[in-house]
Scaffold this motif. Structure first.
Motif, short mmCIF file in Angstrom:
data_model
loop_
_atom_site.label_atom_id
_atom_site.label_comp_id
_atom_site.label_asym_id
_atom_site.label_seq_id
_atom_site.Cartn_x
_atom_site.Cartn_y
_atom_site.Cartn_z
N GLY A 75 44.08 7.18 -4.84
CA GLY A 75 44.82 5.97 -5.19
C GLY A 75 45.83 6.23 -6.28
N ASP A 76 46.82 5.36 -6.34
CA ASP A 76 47.90 5.52 -7.30
C ASP A 76 47.92 4.39 -8.32
OD1 ASP A 76 48.61 3.42 -5.69
OD2 ASP A 76 50.44 4.31 -4.92
N GLY A 77 46.84 3.65 -8.42
CA GLY A 77 46.79 2.53 -9.35
C GLY A 77 47.12 1.20 -8.69
N THR A 78 47.53 1.23 -7.43
CA THR A 78 47.74 -0.03 -6.71
C THR A 78 46.39 -0.73 -6.54
OG1 THR A 78 49.61 0.88 -5.50
CG2 THR A 78 48.55 -1.06 -4.56
N ASN A 79 46.34 -2.00 -6.86
CA ASN A 79 45.09 -2.74 -6.73
C ASN A 79 44.93 -3.19 -5.27
OD1 ASN A 79 42.76 -4.20 -6.98
ND2 ASN A 79 43.52 -5.57 -8.57
N ARG A 80 44.11 -2.48 -4.54
CA ARG A 80 43.89 -2.77 -3.13
C ARG A 80 42.73 -3.73 -2.90
NH1 ARG A 80 45.74 2.42 -3.63
NH2 ARG A 80 47.25 3.11 -2.06
N GLY A 81 42.12 -4.20 -3.97
CA GLY A 81 40.93 -5.01 -3.81
C GLY A 81 39.71 -4.12 -3.62
N TYR A 82 38.54 -4.72 -3.64
CA TYR A 82 37.31 -3.93 -3.55
C TYR A 82 37.18 -3.24 -2.19
CZ TYR A 82 32.43 -2.62 -4.20
OH TYR A 82 31.25 -1.91 -4.32
N ASN A 87 37.59 1.50 1.27
CA ASN A 87 38.06 2.10 2.53
C ASN A 87 38.92 3.33 2.27
OD1 ASN A 87 36.73 0.10 3.91
ND2 ASN A 87 38.58 -1.00 4.54
N LEU A 88 39.77 3.24 1.25
CA LEU A 88 40.62 4.38 0.91
C LEU A 88 39.77 5.58 0.51
CD1 LEU A 88 43.44 5.60 0.34
CD2 LEU A 88 43.22 4.70 -1.99
N ALA A 89 38.77 5.35 -0.32
CA ALA A 89 37.92 6.44 -0.79
C ALA A 89 37.04 7.02 0.31
CB ALA A 89 37.04 5.96 -1.95
N ALA A 90 36.85 6.26 1.38
CA ALA A 90 36.03 6.72 2.51
C ALA A 90 36.86 7.24 3.68
CB ALA A 90 35.15 5.57 3.00
N ARG A 199 32.07 3.12 12.98
CA ARG A 199 32.16 2.20 14.13
C ARG A 199 32.64 0.82 13.68
NH1 ARG A 199 27.51 0.56 18.58
NH2 ARG A 199 28.46 -1.42 19.18
N LEU A 200 32.19 0.38 12.51
CA LEU A 200 32.58 -0.93 12.01
C LEU A 200 33.96 -0.93 11.38
CD1 LEU A 200 29.18 -1.91 10.37
CD2 LEU A 200 30.14 -2.85 12.49
N GLY A 201 34.47 0.25 11.04
CA GLY A 201 35.78 0.34 10.42
C GLY A 201 35.78 -0.01 8.95
N GLY A 202 34.61 0.10 8.31
CA GLY A 202 34.52 -0.20 6.89
C GLY A 202 34.65 -1.68 6.62
N PHE A 203 35.17 -2.02 5.45
CA PHE A 203 35.34 -3.42 5.06
C PHE A 203 36.59 -4.02 5.71
CE2 PHE A 203 33.02 -2.07 1.08
CZ PHE A 203 31.90 -2.86 1.29
N ASP A 204 36.56 -5.32 5.89
CA ASP A 204 37.73 -6.06 6.31
C ASP A 204 38.60 -6.28 5.07
OD1 ASP A 204 39.66 -7.88 7.08
OD2 ASP A 204 38.26 -9.25 8.07
N GLU A 205 39.77 -5.66 5.04
CA GLU A 205 40.61 -5.70 3.84
C GLU A 205 41.33 -7.03 3.66
OE1 GLU A 205 43.07 -2.23 3.40
OE2 GLU A 205 41.48 -0.90 4.14
N GLU A 206 41.16 -7.95 4.60
CA GLU A 206 41.70 -9.29 4.40
C GLU A 206 40.95 -10.02 3.29
OE1 GLU A 206 44.44 -10.71 5.81
OE2 GLU A 206 44.78 -8.70 6.61
#
Length: 296
Positions: A75-82, A87-90, A199-206
């Motif tokens: 990450g670059d410091g952008t706040n992507r939410g939890y 999801n980015l880290a995974a 399979r679940l695609g991680g968290f729903d980023e909405e």
């Protein structure tokens, strides 16, 4: 063994896997991030890969902690939410298990191994969570029933003025002393088999923040897997630590996500009047909570 649907997919391979990735999301953390990383070493006998999603602007503290404990920062410091940060880290997950945890938890010795062992014992487990303790040692109800329109409305309206009301009691669950199935598990600390996560695609980023764990639990169940709370695995959570510096913003984020979940999980036309009423109640509750926070 836990009762489950008759023919669910297997989340865990026949041969128990052993590699683990631990993911955490940091937003300008204090000392809690180092406590998290320090306590992790006693939580498991394996050598987990640790990835920190940096959602904030204090990169120096995050990078220093990562270097000290052998973690990787993305990450670059952008706040992507939890959910977005997790999801980015995974994203390049190759391990057999994934842990998503808040950086303000402290692992009790053996707690992660206990979660993994419970997953190995129940191949239909799609998501597992520990017993969460508040800093004073009391139990936080982290394994809950999925909210319903009526039950959720009752909990939202009565939860603060009558904590023991039947709606809140049903929602908070029984928090039994043996491993048991629940509707969803607190996102403060979750373990998933990699196959289930992918399979679940991680968290729903909405869901920018809050209710991404409720949504995940619902999708785990719909896929035929189990959400299991494992009381033999214990972590301590500094509940609400991230609220302290920006309570109004967090209150509004929480209620926005609650309204989104209500709409997404109850889309039928005939449910519209109750859906509108619950959303209106949530908006009123949000304003009351914000005013209280402003008064301090």
């Amino acid at each position: 063994m836990i009762d489950a649907p008759p023919t669910p997919p297997r989340a865990v391979a026949e041969t128990p896997p052993g590699t683990v990735r631990v993911v955490t999301v940091a937003y300008n953390p204090g000392e809690e991030l180092e406590r998290f990383l320090d306590s992790l070493s006693a939580a498991t006998t394996c050598n987990p890969t640790v990835v920190i999603a940096d959602n904030g602007s204090d990169h120096e503290r995050v990078n220093r902690a990562a270097q000290r404990y052998g973690a990787r920062v993305v990450g670059d410091g952008t706040n992507r939410g939890y959910g977005g940060g997790a999801n980015l880290a995974a994203r390049d997950l190759t391990e057999d298990w994934i842990v998503v945890a808040n950086p303000d938890i402290v692992w009790r010795p053996g707690s992660l191994d206990a979660l993994i062992e419970a997953g190995r014992a129940e191949p239909r487990a799609g998501c597992l969570g520990p017993r969460l303790l508040n800093p004073d040692g009391s139990v936080y109800p982290s394994g809950r029933a999925l909210p319903t329109l009526i039950g959720g409305a009752g909990h939202a309206v009565l939860g603060r003025v009558w904590p023991g009301n039947p709606f809140s009691a049903a929602y908070h669950g029984t928090n039994e002393d043996t491993t048991h199935a629940v509707g969803w598990l607190s996102g403060a600390c979750l373990l998933l088999p990699a196959a289930a996560w992918k399979r679940l695609g991680g968290f729903d980023e909405e869901y920018f923040m809050f209710f991404e764990d409720v949504d995940l639990g619902a999708r785990v169940g719909r896929a035929g897997w189990l959400n299991l709370q494992v009381p033999g695995a214990v972590v301590v959570h500094a509940q609400g630590a991230s609220w302290k510096s920006r309570p109004e913003r967090m209150i509004r984020a929480h209620h926005a996500s609650a309204r989104r979940y209500v709409s997404a999980s109850h889309p039928a036309v005939w449910q519209a009047p109750v859906r509108w009423a619950v959303s209106a109640g949530l908006r009123a509750r949000e304003e009351i909570a914000v005013r209280a926070a402003r008064r301090g």
